[in-house]
Design an enzyme around this catalytic site. Sequence first.
Site, PDB file in Angstrom:
ATOM      1  N   THR A  95       0.821  -1.209   0.000  1.00  0.00           N
ATOM      2  CA  THR A  95       0.000   0.000   0.000  1.00  0.00           C
ATOM      3  C   THR A  95       0.857   1.262   0.000  1.00  0.00           C
ATOM      4  OG1 THR A  95      -1.630   1.243   1.291  1.00  0.00           O
ATOM      5  CG2 THR A  95      -0.144  -0.130   2.535  1.00  0.00           C
ATOM      6  N   SER A 124      -2.180   3.224  10.571  1.00  0.00           N
ATOM      7  CA  SER A 124      -3.178   2.361  11.229  1.00  0.00           C
ATOM      8  C   SER A 124      -2.514   1.017  11.475  1.00  0.00           C
ATOM      9  CB  SER A 124      -4.398   2.159  10.322  1.00  0.00           C
ATOM     10  OG  SER A 124      -4.052   1.342   9.205  1.00  0.00           O
ATOM     11  N   TYR A 183      -3.565  -1.757  10.361  1.00  0.00           N
ATOM     12  CA  TYR A 183      -3.513  -2.403   9.034  1.00  0.00           C
ATOM     13  C   TYR A 183      -2.281  -1.939   8.245  1.00  0.00           C
ATOM     14  CZ  TYR A 183      -3.928  -2.284   4.024  1.00  0.00           C
ATOM     15  OH  TYR A 183      -3.610  -2.347   2.689  1.00  0.00           O
ATOM     16  N   HIS A 184      -2.104  -0.623   8.137  1.00  0.00           N
ATOM     17  CA  HIS A 184      -0.960  -0.128   7.359  1.00  0.00           C
ATOM     18  C   HIS A 184       0.359  -0.605   7.987  1.00  0.00           C
ATOM     19  CE1 HIS A 184      -4.000   2.762   5.699  1.00  0.00           C
ATOM     20  NE2 HIS A 184      -3.296   2.578   4.603  1.00  0.00           N
ATOM     21  N   LYS A 209       1.540  -3.864   6.710  1.00  0.00           N
ATOM     22  CA  LYS A 209       2.177  -3.814   5.381  1.00  0.00           C
ATOM     23  C   LYS A 209       3.636  -3.374   5.495  1.00  0.00           C
ATOM     24  CE  LYS A 209      -1.474  -4.824   2.859  1.00  0.00           C
ATOM     25  NZ  LYS A 209      -1.598  -5.866   1.858  1.00  0.00           N
TER      26      LYS A 209
HETATM   27  P1  NAD Z   1     -10.609  -7.824   0.124  1.00  0.00           P
HETATM   28  O1  NAD Z   1     -10.785  -7.883   1.603  1.00  0.00           O
HETATM   29  O2  NAD Z   1     -11.787  -7.552  -0.732  1.00  0.00           O
HETATM   30  O3  NAD Z   1      -9.930  -9.186  -0.380  1.00  0.00           O
HETATM   31  C1  NAD Z   1      -8.974  -9.900   0.354  1.00  0.00           C
HETATM   32  C2  NAD Z   1      -9.262 -11.382   0.152  1.00  0.00           C
HETATM   33  O4  NAD Z   1      -8.286 -12.137   0.881  1.00  0.00           O
HETATM   34  C3  NAD Z   1     -10.630 -11.778   0.689  1.00  0.00           C
HETATM   35  O5  NAD Z   1     -11.331 -12.544  -0.252  1.00  0.00           O
HETATM   36  C4  NAD Z   1     -10.304 -12.596   1.955  1.00  0.00           C
HETATM   37  O6  NAD Z   1     -11.271 -13.596   2.214  1.00  0.00           O
HETATM   38  C5  NAD Z   1      -8.931 -13.164   1.602  1.00  0.00           C
HETATM   39  N1  NAD Z   1      -8.087 -13.462   2.771  1.00  0.00           N
HETATM   40  C6  NAD Z   1      -7.790 -12.652   3.814  1.00  0.00           C
HETATM   41  N2  NAD Z   1      -7.012 -13.294   4.702  1.00  0.00           N
HETATM   42  C7  NAD Z   1      -6.781 -14.526   4.186  1.00  0.00           C
HETATM   43  C8  NAD Z   1      -6.069 -15.653   4.652  1.00  0.00           C
HETATM   44  N3  NAD Z   1      -5.454 -15.660   5.834  1.00  0.00           N
HETATM   45  N4  NAD Z   1      -6.035 -16.772   3.873  1.00  0.00           N
HETATM   46  C9  NAD Z   1      -6.683 -16.799   2.686  1.00  0.00           C
HETATM   47  N5  NAD Z   1      -7.401 -15.768   2.205  1.00  0.00           N
HETATM   48  C10 NAD Z   1      -7.443 -14.633   2.952  1.00  0.00           C
HETATM   49  O7  NAD Z   1      -9.451  -6.755  -0.151  1.00  0.00           O
HETATM   50  P2  NAD Z   1      -9.035  -6.046  -1.529  1.00  0.00           P
HETATM   51  O8  NAD Z   1      -9.614  -4.692  -1.538  1.00  0.00           O
HETATM   52  O9  NAD Z   1      -9.276  -6.958  -2.653  1.00  0.00           O
HETATM   53  O10 NAD Z   1      -7.478  -5.904  -1.289  1.00  0.00           O
HETATM   54  C11 NAD Z   1      -6.584  -6.932  -1.715  1.00  0.00           C
HETATM   55  C12 NAD Z   1      -5.159  -6.564  -1.329  1.00  0.00           C
HETATM   56  O11 NAD Z   1      -4.817  -5.339  -1.942  1.00  0.00           O
HETATM   57  C13 NAD Z   1      -4.988  -6.365   0.178  1.00  0.00           C
HETATM   58  O12 NAD Z   1      -3.783  -6.933   0.595  1.00  0.00           O
HETATM   59  C14 NAD Z   1      -4.948  -4.871   0.336  1.00  0.00           C
HETATM   60  O13 NAD Z   1      -4.147  -4.517   1.423  1.00  0.00           O
HETATM   61  C15 NAD Z   1      -4.362  -4.406  -0.976  1.00  0.00           C
HETATM   62  N6  NAD Z   1      -4.820  -3.057  -1.343  1.00  0.00           N
HETATM   63  C16 NAD Z   1      -6.164  -2.790  -1.505  1.00  0.00           C
HETATM   64  C17 NAD Z   1      -6.568  -1.494  -1.843  1.00  0.00           C
HETATM   65  C18 NAD Z   1      -8.017  -1.123  -2.002  1.00  0.00           C
HETATM   66  O14 NAD Z   1      -8.312   0.079  -2.156  1.00  0.00           O
HETATM   67  N7  NAD Z   1      -8.958  -2.060  -1.991  1.00  0.00           N
HETATM   68  C19 NAD Z   1      -5.602  -0.493  -2.023  1.00  0.00           C
HETATM   69  C20 NAD Z   1      -4.252  -0.797  -1.837  1.00  0.00           C
HETATM   70  C21 NAD Z   1      -3.867  -2.087  -1.498  1.00  0.00           C
HETATM   71  N1  USQ Z   2     -12.307   9.484   4.152  1.00  0.00           N
HETATM   72  C1  USQ Z   2     -13.247  10.478   4.218  1.00  0.00           C
HETATM   73  N2  USQ Z   2     -14.547  10.119   4.165  1.00  0.00           N
HETATM   74  C2  USQ Z   2     -14.958   8.827   4.026  1.00  0.00           C
HETATM   75  C3  USQ Z   2     -13.979   7.814   3.927  1.00  0.00           C
HETATM   76  C4  USQ Z   2     -12.657   8.188   4.011  1.00  0.00           C
HETATM   77  O1  USQ Z   2     -12.943  11.652   4.332  1.00  0.00           O
HETATM   78  O2  USQ Z   2     -16.171   8.588   3.980  1.00  0.00           O
HETATM   79  C5  USQ Z   2     -10.879   9.848   4.190  1.00  0.00           C
HETATM   80  C6  USQ Z   2     -10.100   9.117   5.271  1.00  0.00           C
HETATM   81  O3  USQ Z   2     -10.187   9.804   6.512  1.00  0.00           O
HETATM   82  C7  USQ Z   2      -8.706   9.087   4.666  1.00  0.00           C
HETATM   83  C8  USQ Z   2      -8.962   8.993   3.171  1.00  0.00           C
HETATM   84  O4  USQ Z   2     -10.312   9.413   2.968  1.00  0.00           O
HETATM   85  O5  USQ Z   2      -8.055  10.305   4.895  1.00  0.00           O
HETATM   86  C9  USQ Z   2      -8.783   7.611   2.581  1.00  0.00           C
HETATM   87  O6  USQ Z   2      -9.584   6.682   3.285  1.00  0.00           O
HETATM   88  P1  USQ Z   2      -9.996   5.301   2.584  1.00  0.00           P
HETATM   89  O7  USQ Z   2     -10.873   4.557   3.548  1.00  0.00           O
HETATM   90  O8  USQ Z   2     -10.526   5.564   1.225  1.00  0.00           O
HETATM   91  O9  USQ Z   2      -8.586   4.577   2.378  1.00  0.00           O
HETATM   92  P2  USQ Z   2      -7.577   3.908   3.407  1.00  0.00           P
HETATM   93  O10 USQ Z   2      -8.116   3.792   4.763  1.00  0.00           O
HETATM   94  O11 USQ Z   2      -6.267   4.596   3.251  1.00  0.00           O
HETATM   95  O12 USQ Z   2      -7.425   2.420   2.849  1.00  0.00           O
HETATM   96  C10 USQ Z   2      -7.659   2.040   1.498  1.00  0.00           C
HETATM   97  C11 USQ Z   2      -7.762   0.523   1.468  1.00  0.00           C
HETATM   98  C12 USQ Z   2      -6.446  -0.082   1.925  1.00  0.00           C
HETATM   99  C13 USQ Z   2      -5.312   0.474   1.067  1.00  0.00           C
HETATM  100  C14 USQ Z   2      -5.292   1.992   1.086  1.00  0.00           C
HETATM  101  C15 USQ Z   2      -4.325   2.554   0.047  1.00  0.00           C
HETATM  102  O13 USQ Z   2      -8.821   0.086   2.302  1.00  0.00           O
HETATM  103  O14 USQ Z   2      -6.508  -1.498   1.783  1.00  0.00           O
HETATM  104  O15 USQ Z   2      -4.090  -0.009   1.526  1.00  0.00           O
HETATM  105  O16 USQ Z   2      -6.596   2.476   0.681  1.00  0.00           O
HETATM  106  S1  USQ Z   2      -3.528   3.997   0.623  1.00  0.00           S
HETATM  107  O17 USQ Z   2      -4.527   4.908   1.150  1.00  0.00           O
HETATM  108  O18 USQ Z   2      -2.872   4.554  -0.532  1.00  0.00           O
HETATM  109  O19 USQ Z   2      -2.611   3.596   1.667  1.00  0.00           O
END
Ligand code: NAD
Ligand code: USQ
Length: 397
Positions: free
Chosen positions: A145, A187, A189-190, A193
């Site tokens: 991320t 966070s 979560y972050h 990563k």
């Molecule tokens: P998602 O939660 O929709 O998908 C993740 C999938 O992984 C799910 O289907 C879940 O069941 C599976 N999973 C989780 N833990 C597991 C485990 N222990 N074993 C097997 N399967 C498991 O998330 P997404 O939005 O598709 O994101 C996918 C990846 O991309 C994540 O690692 C996330 O951090 C990264 N990412 C997502 C975004 C975003 O905006 N969605 C942005 C940047 C990075």
């Molecule tokens: N935000 C708002 N209003 C909302 C939702 C979010 O103002 O209704 C703000 C949040 O406070 C934050 C920003 O928008 O400042 C982004 O929030 P987000 O929920 O869209 O994104 P984030 O929490 O950063 O996480 C998402 C994905 C995560 C991925 C990340 C990429 O859930 O898996 O890693 O985006 S990044 O942000 O580039 O790290």
Amino acid sequence: MKVLVIGGDGFCGWPTALHLSDQGHDVIIVDNLSRRKIDVELGVDSLTPIAPIETRLAVWKEVSGKTIGFEYLDVALEYQRFLDLLLSERPDAIVHFGEQRAAPYSMRTPAAKRFTVDNNVSGTHNVLCAIVESGQDIPLVHLGTMGVYGYGWSGSAPIPEGYLTVKVPTPDGDIDREILHPANPGSVYHMTKTLDQLLFAFYAKNDALRITDLHQGIVWGTQTPQTERDERLINRFDYDGDYGTVLNRFLMQAAIGHPLTVHGTGGQTRAFIHVRDTVRCIEIALSNPPKRGEQVSVFNQVTETYRVRELAELISKITGVEIANLPNPRKEAAENDLNVTRDRFVALGLNPTTLSEGLLSEVRDIANRFKDRADTTKIIARSVWNKGMETSPDLVK
Ligand code: NAD
Ligand code: USQ
């Protein structure tokens, strides 16, 4: 190429599995369906009606003639089964999406914090350890991320792709060293990563694993050309306060006439990428793995940056929906600049999809189509970063 897609039932993983299958690759999804179970725990559901994984795979076979395999497996808890899978399937590559990915969910409760760390860090480590134990040369592409870099740490200096050259003072004068860009997670979560990054650096150095880490921005959009081929292939659309991400949330809110939930001033600048580009980037990364013995290959997987309030203003202008400035439930900079280097994918052929009214309205149309499935009580973000932080009241009764 035979590719294992860990997390292939999720928002990014499902369209990626279909895209790779469509390109002629032999795809096996590995997923424990934990994301679907968290929906049950939170009492929410994808805005789009997603079909069970078995139906998804049967429909894909029906429309494309191609078979995608499925292994119901938890990579964090079932090491031996995962290793056995590598030994029996002998994949040419692994894509790892399988982590708990919501920052708000990761801050929700002590149990959610611990689950996020246990699941993400153990899962990633198990994947690396199993590749080594299998004795196979399997390149790994991991979804990281942009948030590993943090926001505002280096002012307006461009964020490099993974590595930073620094000057180290020595008695004989400064020497240049390339280091992983300092980690500054916002966070739990972050933070997982950033821990993944260290695991990768170690296994690349110690076992010459070939690892690509994609520092992806916020993914928006829903459909790809493959998920559009049948209603039962539709991708998930998260809109709730924990899993919904900002741009898709605003588009969904506009579709139902809910005030746009800007946290604070909306001065947060973030990086974005459309899901159609996510799947292309994965394909490019799979085709360009590092060589054995090389350092982890890091790409910034983003196409553009916006301030949250810019997005809200744009959507408000198009739709007439009002903007609500709510107390921010997160501990984050109220305003930040973000200047991201993103040359590597473009050099390898990515033609970035940029935000356009057409693409915005495509997402809004989907949200409109399924708006009756929305639970408006789940829209406001209620997971706070610290005890005592304010949450907002429901804006729609
Ligand atoms: P998602 O939660 O929709 O998908 C993740 C999938 O992984 C799910 O289907 C879940 O069941 C599976 N999973 C989780 N833990 C597991 C485990 N222990 N074993 C097997 N399967 C498991 O998330 P997404 O939005 O598709 O994101 C996918 C990846 O991309 C994540 O690692 C996330 O951090 C990264 N990412 C997502 C975004 C975003 O905006 N969605 C942005 C940047 C990075
Ligand atoms: N935000 C708002 N209003 C909302 C939702 C979010 O103002 O209704 C703000 C949040 O406070 C934050 C920003 O928008 O400042 C982004 O929030 P987000 O929920 O869209 O994104 P984030 O929490 O950063 O996480 C998402 C994905 C995560 C991925 C990340 C990429 O859930 O898996 O890693 O985006 S990044 O942000 O580039 O790290």
